[in-house]
Design a protein around this motif. Sequence first.
Motif, PDB file in Angstrom:
ATOM      1  N   LEU A 171      14.230   0.054   6.946  1.00 11.76           N
ATOM      2  CA  LEU A 171      13.824   0.616   5.518  1.00 11.76           C
ATOM      3  C   LEU A 171      14.385   2.142   5.474  1.00 11.76           C
ATOM      4  O   LEU A 171      15.110   2.357   4.167  1.00 11.76           O
ATOM      5  CB  LEU A 171      12.257   0.884   5.248  1.00 11.76           C
ATOM      6  CG  LEU A 171      11.602  -0.730   4.871  1.00 11.76           C
ATOM      7  CD1 LEU A 171      10.141  -0.513   5.075  1.00 11.76           C
ATOM      8  CD2 LEU A 171      12.236  -1.371   3.637  1.00 11.76           C
ATOM      9  N   LEU A 178      18.375   1.563   5.062  1.00  9.65           N
ATOM     10  CA  LEU A 178      18.439   1.225   3.794  1.00  9.65           C
ATOM     11  C   LEU A 178      18.397   2.464   2.778  1.00  9.65           C
ATOM     12  O   LEU A 178      19.377   2.615   1.896  1.00  9.65           O
ATOM     13  CB  LEU A 178      17.653   0.091   3.064  1.00  9.65           C
ATOM     14  CG  LEU A 178      17.761  -1.089   3.932  1.00  9.65           C
ATOM     15  CD1 LEU A 178      16.790  -2.092   3.742  1.00  9.65           C
ATOM     16  CD2 LEU A 178      19.070  -1.841   3.474  1.00  9.65           C
ATOM     17  N   SER A 179      17.388   3.026   3.115  1.00 10.54           N
ATOM     18  CA  SER A 179      17.269   4.453   1.978  1.00 10.54           C
ATOM     19  C   SER A 179      18.238   5.380   2.098  1.00 10.54           C
ATOM     20  O   SER A 179      18.611   6.227   1.108  1.00 10.54           O
ATOM     21  CB  SER A 179      15.832   4.848   2.352  1.00 10.54           C
ATOM     22  OG  SER A 179      15.406   6.026   1.599  1.00 10.54           O
ATOM     23  N   HIS A 219      21.703   4.743   2.604  1.00 13.85           N
ATOM     24  CA  HIS A 219      22.683   4.046   2.051  1.00 13.85           C
ATOM     25  C   HIS A 219      22.351   3.546   0.603  1.00 13.85           C
ATOM     26  O   HIS A 219      22.079   2.500   0.320  1.00 13.85           O
ATOM     27  CB  HIS A 219      23.215   2.948   3.007  1.00 13.85           C
ATOM     28  CG  HIS A 219      23.737   3.589   4.192  1.00 13.85           C
ATOM     29  ND1 HIS A 219      22.411   3.569   5.422  1.00 13.85           N
ATOM     30  CD2 HIS A 219      24.709   4.047   4.818  1.00 13.85           C
ATOM     31  CE1 HIS A 219      23.266   4.083   6.288  1.00 13.85           C
ATOM     32  NE2 HIS A 219      24.547   4.524   6.059  1.00 13.85           N
ATOM     33  N   PRO A 220      22.310   4.268  -0.397  1.00 10.08           N
ATOM     34  CA  PRO A 220      21.867   4.186  -1.635  1.00 10.08           C
ATOM     35  C   PRO A 220      23.000   3.099  -2.431  1.00 10.08           C
ATOM     36  O   PRO A 220      22.549   2.486  -3.329  1.00 10.08           O
ATOM     37  CB  PRO A 220      22.172   5.421  -2.359  1.00 10.08           C
ATOM     38  CG  PRO A 220      22.286   6.597  -1.520  1.00 10.08           C
ATOM     39  CD  PRO A 220      22.764   5.654  -0.446  1.00 10.08           C
ATOM     40  N   ASP A 221      23.927   2.638  -1.950  1.00  5.70           N
ATOM     41  CA  ASP A 221      24.937   1.573  -2.539  1.00  5.70           C
ATOM     42  C   ASP A 221      24.671   0.303  -1.642  1.00  5.70           C
ATOM     43  O   ASP A 221      25.114  -0.622  -2.419  1.00  5.70           O
ATOM     44  CB  ASP A 221      26.409   2.064  -2.197  1.00  5.70           C
ATOM     45  CG  ASP A 221      26.553   2.559  -0.814  1.00  5.70           C
ATOM     46  OD1 ASP A 221      25.486   3.059   0.087  1.00  5.70           O
ATOM     47  OD2 ASP A 221      27.584   2.204  -0.116  1.00  5.70           O
ATOM     48  N   LYS A 222      23.986   0.157  -0.902  1.00  8.50           N
ATOM     49  CA  LYS A 222      23.638  -1.199  -0.266  1.00  8.50           C
ATOM     50  C   LYS A 222      22.908  -2.164  -1.221  1.00  8.50           C
ATOM     51  O   LYS A 222      22.399  -1.523  -1.967  1.00  8.50           O
ATOM     52  CB  LYS A 222      22.867  -1.079   1.203  1.00  8.50           C
ATOM     53  CG  LYS A 222      23.754  -0.888   2.518  1.00  8.50           C
ATOM     54  CD  LYS A 222      23.127  -1.274   3.711  1.00  8.50           C
ATOM     55  CE  LYS A 222      23.879  -0.657   4.949  1.00  8.50           C
ATOM     56  NZ  LYS A 222      23.158  -0.937   6.121  1.00  8.50           N
ATOM     57  N   SER A 223      22.794  -3.115  -0.913  1.00 14.69           N
ATOM     58  CA  SER A 223      21.812  -4.188  -1.785  1.00 14.69           C
ATOM     59  C   SER A 223      20.671  -3.921  -1.225  1.00 14.69           C
ATOM     60  O   SER A 223      19.975  -3.549  -0.238  1.00 14.69           O
ATOM     61  CB  SER A 223      22.386  -5.781  -1.341  1.00 14.69           C
ATOM     62  OG  SER A 223      21.295  -6.536  -1.731  1.00 14.69           O
ATOM     63  N   CYS A 224      19.898  -4.196  -2.515  1.00 11.52           N
ATOM     64  CA  CYS A 224      18.266  -4.001  -2.310  1.00 11.52           C
ATOM     65  C   CYS A 224      17.713  -5.083  -1.800  1.00 11.52           C
ATOM     66  O   CYS A 224      16.595  -5.148  -1.440  1.00 11.52           O
ATOM     67  CB  CYS A 224      17.932  -3.802  -3.871  1.00 11.52           C
ATOM     68  SG  CYS A 224      16.201  -3.686  -4.037  1.00 11.52           S
ATOM     69  N   ALA A 225      18.413  -6.084  -1.611  1.00 11.77           N
ATOM     70  CA  ALA A 225      18.000  -7.513  -1.045  1.00 11.77           C
ATOM     71  C   ALA A 225      17.212  -7.374   0.260  1.00 11.77           C
ATOM     72  O   ALA A 225      16.095  -7.878   0.349  1.00 11.77           O
ATOM     73  CB  ALA A 225      19.078  -8.750  -1.053  1.00 11.77           C
ATOM     74  N   ALA A 251      15.918  -4.646   1.633  1.00  9.24           N
ATOM     75  CA  ALA A 251      14.391  -4.016   1.541  1.00  9.24           C
ATOM     76  C   ALA A 251      13.401  -4.853   0.843  1.00  9.24           C
ATOM     77  O   ALA A 251      12.380  -5.038   1.353  1.00  9.24           O
ATOM     78  CB  ALA A 251      14.747  -2.917   0.705  1.00  9.24           C
ATOM     79  N   ASP A 252      14.105  -5.729  -0.196  1.00  8.15           N
ATOM     80  CA  ASP A 252      12.989  -6.640  -0.746  1.00  8.15           C
ATOM     81  C   ASP A 252      12.592  -7.766   0.328  1.00  8.15           C
ATOM     82  O   ASP A 252      11.409  -8.176   0.456  1.00  8.15           O
ATOM     83  CB  ASP A 252      13.891  -7.329  -1.903  1.00  8.15           C
ATOM     84  CG  ASP A 252      12.948  -8.126  -2.535  1.00  8.15           C
ATOM     85  OD1 ASP A 252      11.997  -7.509  -3.159  1.00  8.15           O
ATOM     86  OD2 ASP A 252      13.022  -9.289  -2.918  1.00  8.15           O
ATOM     87  N   ALA A 264       9.833  -6.276   2.730  1.00 16.31           N
ATOM     88  CA  ALA A 264       8.560  -6.274   1.953  1.00 16.31           C
ATOM     89  C   ALA A 264       7.951  -7.309   1.755  1.00 16.31           C
ATOM     90  O   ALA A 264       6.749  -7.627   2.193  1.00 16.31           O
ATOM     91  CB  ALA A 264       8.524  -5.324   0.737  1.00 16.31           C
ATOM     92  N   ARG A 265       8.653  -8.540   1.546  1.00 16.19           N
ATOM     93  CA  ARG A 265       8.406  -9.806   1.371  1.00 16.19           C
ATOM     94  C   ARG A 265       7.838 -10.367   2.588  1.00 16.19           C
ATOM     95  O   ARG A 265       6.574 -11.121   2.867  1.00 16.19           O
ATOM     96  CB  ARG A 265       9.159 -10.856   0.680  1.00 16.19           C
ATOM     97  CG  ARG A 265       9.635 -10.683  -0.732  1.00 16.19           C
ATOM     98  CD  ARG A 265      10.483 -11.667  -1.189  1.00 16.19           C
ATOM     99  NE  ARG A 265      10.794 -11.320  -2.461  1.00 16.19           N
ATOM    100  CZ  ARG A 265      10.156 -11.508  -3.695  1.00 16.19           C
ATOM    101  NH1 ARG A 265       9.358 -12.265  -3.648  1.00 16.19           N
ATOM    102  NH2 ARG A 265      10.641 -11.047  -4.779  1.00 16.19           N
ATOM    103  N   GLY A 308      18.918  -4.961  -7.543  1.00 17.00           N
ATOM    104  CA  GLY A 308      20.257  -4.065  -7.478  1.00 17.00           C
ATOM    105  C   GLY A 308      20.635  -3.233  -6.349  1.00 17.00           C
ATOM    106  O   GLY A 308      20.612  -4.054  -5.240  1.00 17.00           O
ATOM    107  N   HIS A 309      21.054  -2.273  -6.359  1.00 18.51           N
ATOM    108  CA  HIS A 309      21.226  -1.606  -5.283  1.00 18.51           C
ATOM    109  C   HIS A 309      19.991  -0.647  -4.901  1.00 18.51           C
ATOM    110  O   HIS A 309      19.078  -0.492  -5.465  1.00 18.51           O
ATOM    111  CB  HIS A 309      22.289  -0.488  -5.708  1.00 18.51           C
ATOM    112  CG  HIS A 309      23.754  -1.262  -5.627  1.00 18.51           C
ATOM    113  ND1 HIS A 309      24.698  -0.681  -5.006  1.00 18.51           N
ATOM    114  CD2 HIS A 309      23.896  -2.321  -6.125  1.00 18.51           C
ATOM    115  CE1 HIS A 309      25.884  -1.296  -5.585  1.00 18.51           C
ATOM    116  NE2 HIS A 309      25.388  -2.462  -6.089  1.00 18.51           N
ATOM    117  N   THR A 310      20.094  -0.074  -3.564  1.00 21.59           N
ATOM    118  CA  THR A 310      18.799   0.363  -2.869  1.00 21.59           C
ATOM    119  C   THR A 310      18.768   1.687  -3.673  1.00 21.59           C
ATOM    120  O   THR A 310      17.425   2.252  -3.458  1.00 21.59           O
ATOM    121  CB  THR A 310      19.048   0.804  -1.518  1.00 21.59           C
ATOM    122  OG1 THR A 310      20.095   1.773  -1.396  1.00 21.59           O
ATOM    123  CG2 THR A 310      19.131  -0.442  -0.703  1.00 21.59           C
TER     124      THR A 310
END
Lengths: 142, 142
Positions: free
Chosen positions: A67, A70-71, A73-79, A81-82, A85-86, B116-118
């Motif tokens: 996490l 990911l945090s 690298h703001p341009d990476k996909s959120c998927a 992190a999601d 969490a799931r 979306g994005h992170t």
Amino acid sequence: MLTIGTLAKKTGTKVQTIRYYEQIGLLPEPGRSAGGQRRYGDSELDRLSFVRHARQLGFSLDAIRELLDLSDHPDKSCAEADAIARRQLKQVEQRMARLEALRTELQRMVHECSGGHTADCRVLEVLRDHSECLTDHDEIGA
Amino acid sequence: MLTIGTLAKKTGTKVQTIRYYEQIGLLPEPGRSAGGQRRYGDSELDRLSFVRHARQLGFSLDAIRELLDLSDHPDKSCAEADAIARRQLKQVEQRMARLEALRTELQRMVHECSGGHTADCRVLEVLRDHSECLTDHDEIGA
DNA sequence: TCTTGAACCTACAGTAGCTAGAGGGTGTAA
DNA sequence: TTACACCCTCTAGCTACTGTAGGTTCAAGA
């Protein structure tokens, strides 16, 4: 600039835990005073708060490492992190279901105990005879 | 007479775990074959089953030690066994309450994530900002 | 009787996530 | 300058196992 003790107080972390997080690479090596003592800034405070909050939500240190990455690298996909969490949510739900079953059986044990001698104790009897058990427990651990 | 492997299969325990229980004094030292291998009888099978069942119910090894001791003394009062079980039940209930709170917050995180994005990830945002947190978590660990 | 291979033996190291202690050095206020 | 709280590193300990290395025993088949 914060000392490690101040950072500890602000985040509700023990001093040793902060050093431990540094040791395992979860926190970066901070600057030092002339005498060699750790000095922290706001970015470290934020990072540690993030870690503590995630720990409080039950995320493992490995998950937190992901996490944090990911945090960073703001341009990476959120998927991703999601997904983490799931996964965590699913684990929590599984643990709850398991505890529910345990609670039921423990309640049964306790309610049936009449308070005589251990020879007739329902608690011990239930533990002795697994076949009386209403629930299936393949796995150990809460 | 059972070998350790057979006992392991019958109780769903790993061989190493049985040896570990012996080492910490939870199981008595068993008899040995001429060549030095462990041989078990029915009493050991019962005792190990008891231990495993109690573990599955989440009792700590220390609690199990107490329960075994009570079980070995049928004339003792049942009250102590009852107290141990009640303590365990309380712990389970506390853990459930805690997990309930975690589940709520994790669900919120996950549901609000738009994918979306992170940089805009709700999951990370919630972790970053503890003040958004609906629940209080003083303690860490499920 | 001999051989083979699975199962056994001890001893030690590693897992997660810290926590505690020993033995010493640093920083700051009076 | 001195007192004292705080900091440093290093090591060991906690729970409840699990895994590995290197060697021995047992039972069945040839």
